[in-house]
Design a protein around this motif. Structure first.
Motif, PDB file in Angstrom:
ATOM      1  N   LEU A   1      55.128  35.677  43.268  1.00 34.47           N
ATOM      2  CA  LEU A   1      54.007  35.362  42.409  1.00 34.47           C
ATOM      3  C   LEU A   1      52.710  35.779  43.097  1.00 34.47           C
ATOM      4  N   LYS A   2      51.836  36.434  42.368  1.00 37.29           N
ATOM      5  CA  LYS A   2      50.548  36.847  42.914  1.00 37.29           C
ATOM      6  C   LYS A   2      49.680  35.623  43.139  1.00 37.29           C
ATOM      7  N   GLU A   3      49.069  35.530  44.324  1.00 37.97           N
ATOM      8  CA  GLU A   3      48.210  34.383  44.624  1.00 37.97           C
ATOM      9  C   GLU A   3      47.010  34.381  43.675  1.00 37.97           C
ATOM     10  N   PRO A   4      46.789  33.284  42.941  1.00 38.81           N
ATOM     11  CA  PRO A   4      45.681  33.251  41.979  1.00 38.81           C
ATOM     12  C   PRO A   4      44.320  33.253  42.670  1.00 38.81           C
ATOM     13  N   ILE A   5      43.333  33.782  41.968  1.00 38.21           N
ATOM     14  CA  ILE A   5      41.947  33.813  42.444  1.00 38.21           C
ATOM     15  C   ILE A   5      41.165  32.773  41.643  1.00 38.21           C
ATOM     16  N   PHE A   6      40.517  31.866  42.343  1.00 41.34           N
ATOM     17  CA  PHE A   6      39.743  30.820  41.659  1.00 41.34           C
ATOM     18  C   PHE A   6      38.257  30.921  42.001  1.00 41.34           C
TER      19      PHE A   6
ATOM     20  N   LYS B   1      32.498  45.878  44.050  1.00 38.54           N
ATOM     21  CA  LYS B   1      32.036  47.104  44.714  1.00 38.54           C
ATOM     22  C   LYS B   1      33.205  48.059  44.939  1.00 38.54           C
ATOM     23  N   ALA B   2      34.336  47.505  45.337  1.00 42.84           N
ATOM     24  CA  ALA B   2      35.523  48.338  45.585  1.00 42.84           C
ATOM     25  C   ALA B   2      36.029  49.001  44.307  1.00 42.84           C
ATOM     26  N   SER B   3      35.761  48.373  43.156  1.00 43.87           N
ATOM     27  CA  SER B   3      36.204  48.937  41.877  1.00 43.87           C
ATOM     28  C   SER B   3      35.337  50.103  41.425  1.00 43.87           C
ATOM     29  N   GLY B   4      34.141  50.219  42.004  1.00 42.80           N
ATOM     30  CA  GLY B   4      33.220  51.277  41.620  1.00 42.80           C
ATOM     31  C   GLY B   4      32.365  50.949  40.415  1.00 42.80           C
ATOM     32  N   LEU B   5      32.425  49.698  39.927  1.00 48.19           N
ATOM     33  CA  LEU B   5      31.685  49.326  38.720  1.00 48.19           C
ATOM     34  C   LEU B   5      30.474  48.443  39.007  1.00 48.19           C
ATOM     35  N   GLY B   6      30.137  48.268  40.283  1.00 49.96           N
ATOM     36  CA  GLY B   6      28.972  47.465  40.634  1.00 49.96           C
ATOM     37  C   GLY B   6      27.674  48.169  40.297  1.00 49.96           C
ATOM     38  N   ARG B   7      26.672  47.372  39.905  1.00 49.32           N
ATOM     39  CA  ARG B   7      25.338  47.906  39.613  1.00 49.32           C
ATOM     40  C   ARG B   7      24.317  47.499  40.669  1.00 49.32           C
ATOM     41  N   GLY B   8      24.555  46.360  41.336  1.00 51.06           N
ATOM     42  CA  GLY B   8      23.630  45.922  42.364  1.00 51.06           C
ATOM     43  C   GLY B   8      23.043  44.551  42.090  1.00 51.06           C
ATOM     44  N   TRP B   9      22.274  44.067  43.071  1.00 48.53           N
ATOM     45  CA  TRP B   9      21.680  42.736  42.999  1.00 48.53           C
ATOM     46  C   TRP B   9      20.365  42.734  42.227  1.00 48.53           C
ATOM     47  N   ILE B  10      20.125  41.633  41.503  1.00 47.36           N
ATOM     48  CA  ILE B  10      18.807  41.375  40.924  1.00 47.36           C
ATOM     49  C   ILE B  10      18.300  40.066  41.534  1.00 47.36           C
TER      50      ILE B  10
ATOM     51  N   MET C   1      39.168  42.520  34.429  1.00 43.50           N
ATOM     52  CA  MET C   1      38.744  41.131  34.582  1.00 43.50           C
ATOM     53  C   MET C   1      39.803  40.305  35.310  1.00 43.50           C
ATOM     54  N   MET C   2      41.063  40.591  35.048  1.00 45.95           N
ATOM     55  CA  MET C   2      42.144  39.850  35.697  1.00 45.95           C
ATOM     56  C   MET C   2      42.313  40.258  37.161  1.00 45.95           C
ATOM     57  N   ASP C   3      42.300  41.539  37.425  1.00 53.90           N
ATOM     58  CA  ASP C   3      42.552  42.028  38.781  1.00 53.90           C
ATOM     59  C   ASP C   3      41.380  41.767  39.718  1.00 53.90           C
ATOM     60  N   THR C   4      40.166  41.928  39.215  1.00 47.04           N
ATOM     61  CA  THR C   4      38.984  41.875  40.071  1.00 47.04           C
ATOM     62  C   THR C   4      38.357  40.490  40.137  1.00 47.04           C
ATOM     63  N   LEU C   5      38.409  39.742  39.035  1.00 42.80           N
ATOM     64  CA  LEU C   5      37.715  38.463  38.968  1.00 42.80           C
ATOM     65  C   LEU C   5      38.646  37.257  38.872  1.00 42.80           C
ATOM     66  N   GLY C   6      39.938  37.486  38.681  1.00 44.20           N
ATOM     67  CA  GLY C   6      40.878  36.373  38.682  1.00 44.20           C
ATOM     68  C   GLY C   6      41.147  35.730  37.343  1.00 44.20           C
ATOM     69  N   PHE C   7      40.745  36.375  36.246  1.00 46.02           N
ATOM     70  CA  PHE C   7      41.064  35.833  34.928  1.00 46.02           C
ATOM     71  C   PHE C   7      42.575  35.872  34.715  1.00 46.02           C
ATOM     72  N   ARG C   8      43.054  34.916  33.930  1.00 46.84           N
ATOM     73  CA  ARG C   8      44.486  34.816  33.669  1.00 46.84           C
ATOM     74  C   ARG C   8      44.774  35.077  32.190  1.00 46.84           C
ATOM     75  N   LEU C   9      45.809  35.850  31.943  1.00 46.21           N
ATOM     76  CA  LEU C   9      46.155  36.221  30.572  1.00 46.21           C
ATOM     77  C   LEU C   9      46.803  35.044  29.858  1.00 46.21           C
ATOM     78  N   ARG C  10      46.260  34.682  28.698  1.00 43.89           N
ATOM     79  CA  ARG C  10      46.776  33.567  27.904  1.00 43.89           C
ATOM     80  C   ARG C  10      47.516  34.044  26.662  1.00 43.89           C
ATOM     81  N   GLU C  11      46.887  34.939  25.885  1.00 41.46           N
ATOM     82  CA  GLU C  11      47.526  35.503  24.700  1.00 41.46           C
ATOM     83  C   GLU C  11      47.117  36.965  24.577  1.00 41.46           C
ATOM     84  N   GLN C  12      47.928  37.729  23.854  1.00 45.86           N
ATOM     85  CA  GLN C  12      47.667  39.158  23.742  1.00 45.86           C
ATOM     86  C   GLN C  12      48.266  39.697  22.456  1.00 45.86           C
TER      87      GLN C  12
END
Length: 329
Positions: A4-9, A91-100, A173-184
């Protein structure tokens, strides 16, 4: 159970949503007069609002724009260290825009986009709503008195986005931020047409649906919660009497099982109102519920109350002029 993949909280909750409106005064009036939301602050071309059980400075930001649509979605992390971890992952995903530096109601935030181009941000430091003496309530676990205008919504619930590649954005969203799939929802070829994902016990904090127009970065809706089904009938009558377009409902969804109502605020953005919580998820090894598209019209989109109109699946903001004319009177 093994492997099981360790969940991200690291992401704690949906903090606020910014919507763009070509009719900002009318949009703000919709949320205050009819939904009982209150203005926290006005700054430049933006108005900051909150519902009476929202604890933060604001959960909705209405900003004047040439077209209706999404400004950004903001998520609060579970700690400052969690913020740092998720920023590194983005940042590792390449989709970062930076800090405000921050905004009214919160401190510095890290901005990024989904693969489909929706702007989002993460932050840790937030300002809590400070209630005036005359609006304090004896109910000590509520931020303020229940408003006496409209049919007041209680709190921000979720956001729904449209994407040219709904599966790719949900997976990010699931891989980078830890969201969990509920329905699809998937089609016969296995293509993902919609995902309901969460970082809480809710069936979804965000949904990402396929955009049949193939457009990137469109907005489907923001949702506020009542908790009492009767409130949907009350607000539906109030809105109809005042010429606000009701797209669908009150109905009961199959997906999420929530009692719902869909309306368009005057600027053109869709707003969903929830009349109950649907169902909650406490199982740490929840098995995602997968619907085939052939089952959705009869069971998935609406369990009770008849099918949703075609506009629910195709209308998003910003909308082409032809689509606006077709779906909004």
């Amino acid at each position: 159970m093994t492997n099981l993949k360790e969940p991200i909280f690291d992401i704690a909750q949906l903090a606020h949503v910014e919507v763009l409106s070509p009719k900002p005064e009318e949009t703000v009036k919709f949320f205050t007069k009819f939904l009982g939301m209150e203005v926290s602050e006005v700054s430049g071309q933006s108005v900051y609002l909150r519902a009476y059980e929202d604890f933060y400075h604001h959960t909705l930001k209405v900003t004047e724009g040439r077209q209706a649509g999404l400004g950004h979605v903001a998520w609060r992390t579970s700690s400052s260290n969690a913020l740092e971890r998720r920023v590194n992952a983005i940042k590792a995903s390449g989709l970062g825009r930076g800090w405000i530096e921050g905004d009214h109601g919160h401190g510095e935030a890290y901005q990024f986009t989904t693969p489909d181009g929706h702007l989002m941000e993460l932050m840790w430091n937030v300002d809590y709503f400070q209630v005036a003496e005359d609006r304090k309530t004896g109910l000590l676990n509520r931020p303020q008195k229940r408003p006496d205008q409209g049919v007041p919504v209680r709190r921000l619930d979720h956001v729904n986005l449209m994407a040219a590649d709904a599966g790719k954005s949900a997976q990010f969203m699931m891989d980078t931020l830890g969201f969990r799939l509920r329905e699809q929802i998937v089609d016969d070829a296995g293509t993902v047409l919609g995902s309901w994902i969460s970082i809480s016990n809710l069936a979804h904090d965000i949904a990402i649906m396929h955009d049949p127009a193939g457009t990137r970065g469109r907005f489907h809706h923001v949702c506020y919660w009542y908790g009492v089904p009767q409130n949907l009938y009350d607000i539906a009558e109030l809105l109809k009497d005042n010429g606000i377009f009701i797209e669908a409902g009150p109905k009961k969804h199959g997906i999420s099982q929530a009692f719902c109502l869909y309306v368009y605020e005057p600027g053109g953005n869709r707003v969903e109102l929830f009349g109950d919580a649907g169902y909650l998820i406490f199982d740490p090894t929840w098995k995602p519920v997968v619907w085939n598209m052939k089952d959705v019209p009869d069971k998935g989109d609406v369990w009770v109350g008849g099918e949703l109109p075609e506009s629910f699946w195709v209308y998003g903001t910003p909308a082409p002029v032809s689509e606006t004319i077709k779906n909004q009177p």
